[in-house]
Design an enzyme around this catalytic site. Structure first.
Site, PDB file in Angstrom:
ATOM      1  N   ARG A 171      11.606  -0.741  -6.947  1.00 18.83           N
ATOM      2  CA  ARG A 171      10.364  -0.082  -6.501  1.00 18.83           C
ATOM      3  C   ARG A 171       9.134  -0.811  -7.053  1.00 18.83           C
ATOM      4  NH1 ARG A 171       5.702   1.850  -8.414  1.00 18.83           N
ATOM      5  NH2 ARG A 171       6.755   2.863 -10.159  1.00 18.83           N
ATOM      6  N   ASP A 172       8.825  -0.638  -8.330  1.00 19.04           N
ATOM      7  CA  ASP A 172       7.632  -1.267  -8.898  1.00 19.04           C
ATOM      8  C   ASP A 172       7.717  -2.787  -8.766  1.00 19.04           C
ATOM      9  OD1 ASP A 172       5.347  -1.824 -10.460  1.00 19.04           O
ATOM     10  OD2 ASP A 172       5.729  -0.135 -11.780  1.00 19.04           O
ATOM     11  N   HIS A 184       6.229   4.109 -19.358  1.00 17.19           N
ATOM     12  CA  HIS A 184       6.243   3.053 -18.333  1.00 17.19           C
ATOM     13  C   HIS A 184       5.184   2.023 -18.728  1.00 17.19           C
ATOM     14  CE1 HIS A 184       6.415   1.854 -13.912  1.00 17.19           C
ATOM     15  NE2 HIS A 184       5.223   1.377 -14.231  1.00 17.19           N
ATOM     16  N   HIS A 216       3.546  -1.937 -18.700  1.00 20.64           N
ATOM     17  CA  HIS A 216       3.447  -3.270 -18.094  1.00 20.64           C
ATOM     18  C   HIS A 216       3.082  -4.262 -19.191  1.00 20.64           C
ATOM     19  CE1 HIS A 216       3.810  -2.565 -13.691  1.00 20.64           C
ATOM     20  NE2 HIS A 216       3.664  -1.312 -14.107  1.00 20.64           N
ATOM     21  N   CYS A 253       1.029  -2.857  -9.652  1.00 21.61           N
ATOM     22  CA  CYS A 253       0.428  -2.008  -8.621  1.00 21.61           C
ATOM     23  C   CYS A 253      -0.543  -2.840  -7.793  1.00 21.61           C
ATOM     24  CB  CYS A 253      -0.306  -0.836  -9.289  1.00 21.61           C
ATOM     25  SG  CYS A 253      -1.243   0.144  -8.097  1.00 21.61           S
ATOM     26  N   ASN A 309       6.136  -5.302 -14.979  1.00 25.25           N
ATOM     27  CA  ASN A 309       6.667  -4.304 -15.920  1.00 25.25           C
ATOM     28  C   ASN A 309       7.250  -5.029 -17.127  1.00 25.25           C
ATOM     29  OD1 ASN A 309       7.226  -2.959 -13.037  1.00 25.25           O
ATOM     30  ND2 ASN A 309       7.112  -1.352 -14.557  1.00 25.25           N
TER      31      ASN A 309
HETATM   32  N1  COA Z   1       5.297   7.846   4.351  1.00 27.55           N
HETATM   33  C1  COA Z   1       5.069   7.241   5.538  1.00 27.55           C
HETATM   34  N2  COA Z   1       3.911   7.314   6.192  1.00 27.55           N
HETATM   35  C2  COA Z   1       2.942   8.072   5.656  1.00 27.55           C
HETATM   36  C3  COA Z   1       3.102   8.730   4.440  1.00 27.55           C
HETATM   37  C4  COA Z   1       4.348   8.595   3.779  1.00 27.55           C
HETATM   38  N3  COA Z   1       4.575   9.184   2.600  1.00 27.55           N
HETATM   39  N4  COA Z   1       1.980   9.389   4.154  1.00 27.55           N
HETATM   40  C5  COA Z   1       1.116   9.161   5.175  1.00 27.55           C
HETATM   41  N5  COA Z   1       1.692   8.354   6.074  1.00 27.55           N
HETATM   42  C6  COA Z   1       1.119   7.847   7.317  1.00 27.55           C
HETATM   43  C7  COA Z   1       0.548   8.952   8.192  1.00 27.55           C
HETATM   44  O1  COA Z   1       1.563   9.489   8.992  1.00 27.55           O
HETATM   45  C8  COA Z   1      -0.481   8.195   8.972  1.00 27.55           C
HETATM   46  O2  COA Z   1       0.151   7.418   9.960  1.00 27.55           O
HETATM   47  P1  COA Z   1      -0.582   7.021  11.342  1.00 27.55           P
HETATM   48  O3  COA Z   1      -1.765   6.167  10.966  1.00 27.55           O
HETATM   49  O4  COA Z   1       0.457   6.254  12.086  1.00 27.55           O
HETATM   50  O5  COA Z   1      -0.979   8.327  11.957  1.00 27.55           O
HETATM   51  C9  COA Z   1      -1.052   7.230   7.959  1.00 27.55           C
HETATM   52  O6  COA Z   1      -0.015   7.036   7.000  1.00 27.55           O
HETATM   53  C10 COA Z   1      -2.304   7.753   7.276  1.00 27.55           C
HETATM   54  O7  COA Z   1      -2.025   9.038   6.735  1.00 27.55           O
HETATM   55  P2  COA Z   1      -3.001   9.736   5.674  1.00 27.55           P
HETATM   56  O8  COA Z   1      -2.396  11.007   5.237  1.00 27.55           O
HETATM   57  O9  COA Z   1      -4.400   9.774   6.251  1.00 27.55           O
HETATM   58  O10 COA Z   1      -2.915   8.719   4.485  1.00 27.55           O
HETATM   59  P3  COA Z   1      -4.057   7.841   3.787  1.00 27.55           P
HETATM   60  O11 COA Z   1      -4.377   6.670   4.626  1.00 27.55           O
HETATM   61  O12 COA Z   1      -5.129   8.714   3.286  1.00 27.55           O
HETATM   62  O13 COA Z   1      -3.184   7.284   2.535  1.00 27.55           O
HETATM   63  C11 COA Z   1      -1.304   7.671   1.103  1.00 27.55           C
HETATM   64  C12 COA Z   1      -2.651   8.174   1.569  1.00 27.55           C
HETATM   65  C13 COA Z   1      -0.963   8.432  -0.166  1.00 27.55           C
HETATM   66  C14 COA Z   1      -0.267   7.905   2.176  1.00 27.55           C
HETATM   67  C15 COA Z   1      -1.377   6.128   0.802  1.00 27.55           C
HETATM   68  O14 COA Z   1      -2.534   5.838   0.069  1.00 27.55           O
HETATM   69  C16 COA Z   1      -0.171   5.636   0.043  1.00 27.55           C
HETATM   70  O15 COA Z   1       0.933   5.618   0.560  1.00 27.55           O
HETATM   71  N6  COA Z   1      -0.356   5.196  -1.220  1.00 27.55           N
HETATM   72  C17 COA Z   1       0.751   4.757  -2.070  1.00 27.55           C
HETATM   73  C18 COA Z   1       0.362   3.489  -2.778  1.00 27.55           C
HETATM   74  C19 COA Z   1       1.467   3.029  -3.681  1.00 27.55           C
HETATM   75  O16 COA Z   1       2.641   3.154  -3.409  1.00 27.55           O
HETATM   76  N7  COA Z   1       1.063   2.436  -4.829  1.00 27.55           N
HETATM   77  C20 COA Z   1       1.984   1.894  -5.792  1.00 27.55           C
HETATM   78  C21 COA Z   1       2.831   2.878  -6.481  1.00 27.55           C
HETATM   79  S1  COA Z   1       1.975   3.832  -7.678  1.00 27.55           S
HETATM   80 ZN    ZN Z   2       4.132   0.308 -12.807  1.00 28.33          ZN
END
Ligand code: COA
Ligand code: ZN
Length: 312
Positions: A17-18, A208, A210, A241, A250
């Site tokens: 994952r990370d 956790h 890094h 990240c 990490n």
């Molecule tokens: N899995 C898959 N798709 C997802 C989702 C999920 N968990 N959450 C939202 N989406 C999709 C929505 O369905 C939407 O799709 P569309 O554009 O095809 O309609 C799109 O993403 C936007 O949805 P929204 O709720 O408006 O999300 P956002 O753009 O505000 O983003 C997060 C919010 C949380 C989904 C996004 O910032 C994210 O996934 N961040 C994680 C970052 C990460 O993993 N960082 C490292 C680990 S800490």
């Molecule tokens: Zn991390």
């Protein structure tokens, strides 16, 4: 420093994952599955096997569903999925993840950069995930940037403790304190771990770290000495990240396990197998990886003396 090290240290492997989330080169689903199965064979009891986040945010892990469905489930391993919101919770449950790891930053700025929402919105979403999970899987929640934020700088310890208490009050058992961009130092770690252990049993707390500024293993020892027993680490020292400027790997699993073995702290993981698996990483990700023990070998991997030594 307490030199009576006897209690085991539990390593949760987070490379799938990370580690892979920040890689530019696409890693095929079957190669991710082979990596996770290889890690399962090393003796880990916990592996963070992927995330169920927006595929636009983290394209490298967009195949999380197929990965979870393809791995060989070792009954001794808890396969954890990182989840940012209720949609991620639904996907993780559908993929039979054993545990959901919800992530929010202590820093509002980093949470907006990473999760595109305020901390309050993240917490509201976590409430929905807790209801969705309905005690059918274990839950963990991470306080990211708990030791410092690349945008806001210092993070108030009071705020971190208060988030931890909120998580616990919501019914989330597992707690992770994450040093997202390697800003922690050992004294700070010892202080915060001692404070958090007033609210969370050691069995539920994960650290956790890094290694961004070279303090990763020093921070592990400080946390262990303060009573923490569970640590995230990534094979080869992969990780970071993508939404935190300057993020890097990490702490490296095989370097951590080597340190434990040399100090007589049981870690329950096969170091030789780990090193062999780590040596496959450069071909998988297309570049050298930061881990040191896989390059140097173990202390017990001795070299033949040069010929001239015999004549002296
Ligand atoms: N899995 C898959 N798709 C997802 C989702 C999920 N968990 N959450 C939202 N989406 C999709 C929505 O369905 C939407 O799709 P569309 O554009 O095809 O309609 C799109 O993403 C936007 O949805 P929204 O709720 O408006 O999300 P956002 O753009 O505000 O983003 C997060 C919010 C949380 C989904 C996004 O910032 C994210 O996934 N961040 C994680 C970052 C990460 O993993 N960082 C490292 C680990 S800490
Ligand atoms: Zn991390």
């Amino acid at each position: 420093m307490n030199f009576e090290y006897k209690e085991p240290l539990i390593v949760q492997e987070v490379a799938p994952r990370d580690g892979l989330q920040i890689e530019k080169q696409w890693v095929e689903t079957e190669d991710k599955i082979a990596l996770i199965d290889g890690l399962s064979a090393c003796g880990f009891t916990r592996i963070e096997a992927g995330s169920f986040v927006s595929p636009k945010a983290i394209p490298a892990l967009r195949d999380g569903d197929a990965v979870f469905n393809g791995i060989r489930r070792d009954p001794g391993v808890i396969y954890v999925a990182l989840v940012p919101n209720v949609k991620g919770g639904e996907r993780a449950l559908a993929a039979n993840a054993d545990e959901l790891n919800l992530v929010m930053s202590a820093s509002q700025t980093h949470n907006r950069a990473n999760m595109r929402m305020s901390c309050e919105s993240s917490l509201a979403g976590f409430g929905d995930v807790v209801r969705l999970a309905a005690a059918t899987v274990s839950l963990n929640a991470t306080v990211a940037t708990a030791f410092g934020c690349p945008f806001e700088g210092q993070i108030d310890e009071e705020r971190v403790v208060s988030i931890v208490r909120t998580y616990r009050e919501m019914g989330i058992t597992g707690i992770t304190l994450a040093d997202t961009t390697g800003m922690a130092n050992p004294r700070q770690v010892a202080r915060l771990v001692a404070r958090v252990l007033e609210h969370v049993p050691a069995a539920d707390l994960t650290l956790h770290f890094h290694n961004t500024r070279g303090l990763g293993l020093a921070n592990v020892l400080a946390a262990y000495d303060a009573g923490a027993r569970r640590f995230d680490a990534a094979l080869g020292g992969l990780g970071g990240c993508p939404f935190a400027p300057g993020a890097s790997g990490n702490i490296c699993t095989e370097d951590l396990v080597n340190m434990c073995e040399e100090m007589g702290i049981p870690a329950g993981v096969d170091l030789q197998k780990l090193i062999a698996l780590s040596r496959t990483l450069p071909a998988l990700v297309g570049h050298e990886v930061p881990g040191q023990v896989a390059k140097a070998g173990r202390n017990c991997d001795l070299h033949p003396a040069p010929d001239y030594v015999r004549t002296i």
